[in-house]
Design a protein around this motif. Structure first.
Motif, PDB file in Angstrom:
ATOM      1  N   ASN A 263       9.692 -32.784   1.124  1.00 22.77           N
ATOM      2  CA  ASN A 263       8.709 -33.871   1.094  1.00 22.77           C
ATOM      3  C   ASN A 263       8.948 -34.994   2.096  1.00 22.77           C
ATOM      4  O   ASN A 263       8.663 -36.149   1.809  1.00 22.77           O
ATOM      5  CB  ASN A 263       8.642 -34.464  -0.323  1.00 22.77           C
ATOM      6  CG  ASN A 263       9.908 -35.176  -0.756  1.00 22.77           C
ATOM      7  OD1 ASN A 263      10.999 -34.865  -0.271  1.00 22.77           O
ATOM      8  ND2 ASN A 263       9.775 -36.115  -1.662  1.00 22.77           N
ATOM      9  N   VAL A 264       9.451 -34.652   3.288  1.00 27.79           N
ATOM     10  CA  VAL A 264       9.705 -35.695   4.288  1.00 27.79           C
ATOM     11  C   VAL A 264       9.134 -35.288   5.642  1.00 27.79           C
ATOM     12  O   VAL A 264       9.289 -34.141   6.087  1.00 27.79           O
ATOM     13  CB  VAL A 264      11.218 -35.979   4.428  1.00 27.79           C
ATOM     14  CG1 VAL A 264      11.494 -36.887   5.627  1.00 27.79           C
ATOM     15  CG2 VAL A 264      11.754 -36.625   3.164  1.00 27.79           C
ATOM     16  N   ASN A 265       8.488 -36.247   6.286  1.00 26.43           N
ATOM     17  CA  ASN A 265       8.085 -36.134   7.686  1.00 26.43           C
ATOM     18  C   ASN A 265       8.775 -37.261   8.436  1.00 26.43           C
ATOM     19  O   ASN A 265       8.507 -38.441   8.197  1.00 26.43           O
ATOM     20  CB  ASN A 265       6.560 -36.264   7.808  1.00 26.43           C
ATOM     21  CG  ASN A 265       6.080 -36.100   9.241  1.00 26.43           C
ATOM     22  OD1 ASN A 265       6.646 -35.326  10.005  1.00 26.43           O
ATOM     23  ND2 ASN A 265       5.027 -36.816   9.605  1.00 26.43           N
ATOM     24  N   VAL A 272      12.430 -44.716  20.551  1.00 28.96           N
ATOM     25  CA  VAL A 272      12.714 -46.143  20.357  1.00 28.96           C
ATOM     26  C   VAL A 272      12.265 -46.637  18.979  1.00 28.96           C
ATOM     27  O   VAL A 272      12.762 -47.654  18.490  1.00 28.96           O
ATOM     28  CB  VAL A 272      12.059 -47.016  21.452  1.00 28.96           C
ATOM     29  CG1 VAL A 272      12.717 -46.754  22.800  1.00 28.96           C
ATOM     30  CG2 VAL A 272      10.557 -46.783  21.531  1.00 28.96           C
ATOM     31  N   ILE A 273      11.330 -45.929  18.353  1.00 29.97           N
ATOM     32  CA  ILE A 273      10.885 -46.252  17.003  1.00 29.97           C
ATOM     33  C   ILE A 273      11.019 -45.001  16.147  1.00 29.97           C
ATOM     34  O   ILE A 273      10.620 -43.903  16.559  1.00 29.97           O
ATOM     35  CB  ILE A 273       9.423 -46.743  16.987  1.00 29.97           C
ATOM     36  CG1 ILE A 273       9.334 -48.152  17.559  1.00 29.97           C
ATOM     37  CG2 ILE A 273       8.850 -46.725  15.577  1.00 29.97           C
ATOM     38  CD1 ILE A 273       9.949 -49.241  16.685  1.00 29.97           C
ATOM     39  N   PHE A 274      11.583 -45.153  14.947  1.00 33.19           N
ATOM     40  CA  PHE A 274      11.772 -44.039  14.027  1.00 33.19           C
ATOM     41  C   PHE A 274      11.064 -44.364  12.709  1.00 33.19           C
ATOM     42  O   PHE A 274      11.206 -45.474  12.191  1.00 33.19           O
ATOM     43  CB  PHE A 274      13.258 -43.807  13.761  1.00 33.19           C
ATOM     44  CG  PHE A 274      14.073 -43.626  15.011  1.00 33.19           C
ATOM     45  CD1 PHE A 274      14.116 -42.409  15.662  1.00 33.19           C
ATOM     46  CD2 PHE A 274      14.789 -44.690  15.546  1.00 33.19           C
ATOM     47  CE1 PHE A 274      14.862 -42.250  16.825  1.00 33.19           C
ATOM     48  CE2 PHE A 274      15.541 -44.544  16.705  1.00 33.19           C
ATOM     49  CZ  PHE A 274      15.578 -43.315  17.347  1.00 33.19           C
ATOM     50  N   THR A 275      10.337 -43.396  12.195  1.00 33.27           N
ATOM     51  CA  THR A 275       9.634 -43.579  10.923  1.00 33.27           C
ATOM     52  C   THR A 275       9.923 -42.399  10.011  1.00 33.27           C
ATOM     53  O   THR A 275       9.788 -41.237  10.422  1.00 33.27           O
ATOM     54  CB  THR A 275       8.109 -43.685  11.134  1.00 33.27           C
ATOM     55  OG1 THR A 275       7.827 -44.755  12.027  1.00 33.27           O
ATOM     56  CG2 THR A 275       7.406 -43.949   9.812  1.00 33.27           C
ATOM     57  N   ILE A 276      10.331 -42.712   8.787  1.00 31.43           N
ATOM     58  CA  ILE A 276      10.542 -41.677   7.776  1.00 31.43           C
ATOM     59  C   ILE A 276       9.447 -41.822   6.724  1.00 31.43           C
ATOM     60  O   ILE A 276       9.330 -42.856   6.069  1.00 31.43           O
ATOM     61  CB  ILE A 276      11.923 -41.802   7.123  1.00 31.43           C
ATOM     62  CG1 ILE A 276      13.014 -41.664   8.192  1.00 31.43           C
ATOM     63  CG2 ILE A 276      12.106 -40.742   6.034  1.00 31.43           C
ATOM     64  CD1 ILE A 276      14.414 -41.937   7.679  1.00 31.43           C
ATOM     65  N   GLN A 277       8.626 -40.802   6.613  1.00 32.58           N
ATOM     66  CA  GLN A 277       7.586 -40.748   5.591  1.00 32.58           C
ATOM     67  C   GLN A 277       8.065 -39.798   4.492  1.00 32.58           C
ATOM     68  O   GLN A 277       8.385 -38.646   4.777  1.00 32.58           O
ATOM     69  CB  GLN A 277       6.271 -40.206   6.149  1.00 32.58           C
ATOM     70  CG  GLN A 277       5.728 -40.909   7.359  1.00 32.58           C
ATOM     71  CD  GLN A 277       4.533 -40.171   7.935  1.00 32.58           C
ATOM     72  OE1 GLN A 277       4.168 -39.079   7.498  1.00 32.58           O
ATOM     73  NE2 GLN A 277       3.902 -40.756   8.944  1.00 32.58           N
ATOM     74  N   GLN A 278       8.093 -40.286   3.265  1.00 31.63           N
ATOM     75  CA  GLN A 278       8.481 -39.422   2.153  1.00 31.63           C
ATOM     76  C   GLN A 278       7.378 -39.428   1.119  1.00 31.63           C
ATOM     77  O   GLN A 278       6.854 -40.472   0.746  1.00 31.63           O
ATOM     78  CB  GLN A 278       9.794 -39.876   1.519  1.00 31.63           C
ATOM     79  CG  GLN A 278      10.288 -38.908   0.432  1.00 31.63           C
ATOM     80  CD  GLN A 278      11.736 -39.118   0.079  1.00 31.63           C
ATOM     81  OE1 GLN A 278      12.256 -40.222   0.177  1.00 31.63           O
ATOM     82  NE2 GLN A 278      12.429 -38.068  -0.333  1.00 31.63           N
ATOM     83  N   PHE A 279       7.023 -38.226   0.642  1.00 28.39           N
ATOM     84  CA  PHE A 279       5.918 -38.065  -0.291  1.00 28.39           C
ATOM     85  C   PHE A 279       6.498 -37.834  -1.682  1.00 28.39           C
ATOM     86  O   PHE A 279       6.770 -36.706  -2.091  1.00 28.39           O
ATOM     87  CB  PHE A 279       5.035 -36.898   0.149  1.00 28.39           C
ATOM     88  CG  PHE A 279       4.843 -36.838   1.640  1.00 28.39           C
ATOM     89  CD1 PHE A 279       4.373 -37.936   2.349  1.00 28.39           C
ATOM     90  CD2 PHE A 279       5.184 -35.698   2.360  1.00 28.39           C
ATOM     91  CE1 PHE A 279       4.229 -37.900   3.736  1.00 28.39           C
ATOM     92  CE2 PHE A 279       5.041 -35.636   3.732  1.00 28.39           C
ATOM     93  CZ  PHE A 279       4.559 -36.742   4.426  1.00 28.39           C
ATOM     94  N   ASP A 280       6.702 -38.931  -2.401  1.00 29.37           N
ATOM     95  CA  ASP A 280       7.365 -38.881  -3.702  1.00 29.37           C
ATOM     96  C   ASP A 280       6.377 -38.477  -4.790  1.00 29.37           C
ATOM     97  O   ASP A 280       5.364 -39.154  -4.991  1.00 29.37           O
ATOM     98  CB  ASP A 280       7.946 -40.261  -4.037  1.00 29.37           C
ATOM     99  CG  ASP A 280       9.453 -40.259  -4.062  1.00 29.37           C
ATOM    100  OD1 ASP A 280      10.043 -39.216  -3.743  1.00 29.37           O
ATOM    101  OD2 ASP A 280      10.040 -41.293  -4.405  1.00 29.37           O
ATOM    102  N   PRO A 281       6.654 -37.402  -5.520  1.00 27.97           N
ATOM    103  CA  PRO A 281       5.739 -36.962  -6.576  1.00 27.97           C
ATOM    104  C   PRO A 281       5.870 -37.820  -7.835  1.00 27.97           C
ATOM    105  O   PRO A 281       6.976 -38.019  -8.333  1.00 27.97           O
ATOM    106  CB  PRO A 281       6.175 -35.523  -6.840  1.00 27.97           C
ATOM    107  CG  PRO A 281       7.633 -35.500  -6.490  1.00 27.97           C
ATOM    108  CD  PRO A 281       7.808 -36.498  -5.376  1.00 27.97           C
TER     109      PRO A 281
END
Length: 365
Positions: A263-265, A272-281
């Protein structure tokens, strides 16, 4: 090709409960960023497979425990992030690096535990794996080996890119009314970008937004580890003076994507920019998007960094909201007995995810 996933996999409460047990209760789940836990007693709190957890820096070692006092189950840490000793606010119990009760105020007078009782006053501890600056937790009593879920090559890639993280980060959470799997499927689907994000995201990718992304042979590799992989493409990134003031990752004008099952993108814009998207159920039809965004490590102090991060977060949120509108509408139309999705030739990854998911859920040999 008809998808093996049925509507019930996205709407049935009993399916959601089984996912909590067989996926989130068995797999390595991303918990947080290591750079935010460097100081003694720094902590973060999460809930994984319904279990409230605290991940805390205990004398230099990251430990994951039940976030519930052994006495009356009061949460030990209330905040999502912080720096505080592992202690209960309710009755003053404190805990050592092994999660066992270290001190209990007025213990002999008020509690009178015998030796066996006293020795049992420990928090449940859970397995922790740190890959670069990414922290994973497994809540199963017998965790699967980490290399069963992520290949050595993929772990090396994650360690390499995350080593560039700055210690500054910005966070937000976005509630959404759809099943978490729709979000992971959406980030695997490059074909939607031109239709859903024509003004926000597509212009940054240019021609790359419409060019087919190479995929592995159709469901040839059905190992769990095949679901986590990386990709990169050219991106039109405006150069800013602050970029040269950071220890950037990789080549300029590159968009990096790390898909971390389940569940992570994890993405990087130009290194230079980092983004962690997590789809928490949260329920069969409810997901919470957890966003963590940071810059590359600064070579010198950048006073404007909080504003820079905030600006990038707003841009990220715009793209997420464009997806959210459609995914929520999709969720409302799913119904028991409804038709399964029809996958085209380019949707190899979606078929592979479905195949492994059904095996993990015990629905397929």
């Amino acid at each position: 090709m008809i998808s093996e996933m049925q509507a019930r996999h996205y709407i049935a409460p009993e399916i959601f409960e089984r996912e909590q047990q067989r996926l989130f209760g068995k797999l390595w789940i991303f918990a947080g960023v290591r750079t935010l836990l460097d100081q003694p007693n720094a902590f973060l709190t999460r809930t994984i497979a319904g279990i409230p957890l605290v991940i805390q820096n205990m004398t230099g070692t990251l430990k994951a425990f039940d976030n519930q006092c052994a006495h009356r189950q009061m949460p030990l840490q209330f905040e999502e992030y912080g720096q505080r000793r592992l202690a209960c606010r309710y009755h003053g119990w404190t805990y050592d690096g092994n999660g066992c009760a270290k001190s209990i105020p007025d213990e002999q007078v008020l509690y009178r535990f015998d030796a066996e009782q006293r020795a049992s006053l420990c928090l449940r501890e859970f397995a922790v794996e740190v890959i670069g600056n990414l922290v994973f937790v497994n809540v199963d009593e017998n965790p699967i080996p980490i290399d069963q879920q992520f290949t050595e090559e993929f772990r090396t890639q994650l360690a390499g890119i995350s080593s560039h993280f700055s210690s500054q980060a910005i966070h937000t959470r976005v509630p959404a009314s759809y099943n978490w799997k729709l979000n992971f499927e959406n980030v695997l689907d490059w074909n939607h970008v031109a239709h859903v994000h024509p003004r926000s995201f597509q212009p940054l990718l240019g021609a790359a937004a419409t060019e087919p992304v190479p995929h592995a042979p159709d469901v040839a590799n059905t190992a769990l580890s095949s679901l986590s992989f990386s990709s990169s493409t050219q991106m039109n990134i405006r150069a800013w003076p602050w970029h040269a003031m950071t220890d950037a990752y990789g080549a300029e004008n590159t968009y990096h994507n790390f898909f971390i099952y389940p569940n992570v993108n994890f993405i990087s814009i130009g290194g230079v920019i980092f983004t962690i998207q997590q789809f928490d159920p949260f329920a069969a039809d409810r997901t919470e998007l957890r966003l963590t965004l940071m810059s590359a490590r600064e070579k010198q102090r950048i006073a404007a960094m909080p504003a820079i991060l905030w600006s990038h977060l707003k841009s990220e949120k715009r793209v997420i909201d464009e997806d959210k509108v459609l995914l929520e509408m999709l969720q409302t139309r799913l119904h028991a007995g409804g038709r399964a999705a029809y996958h085209g030739a380019y949707e190899t990854r979606l078929r592979r995810v479905a195949d492994v998911y059904l095996r993990l859920m015990g629905e397929k040999a």
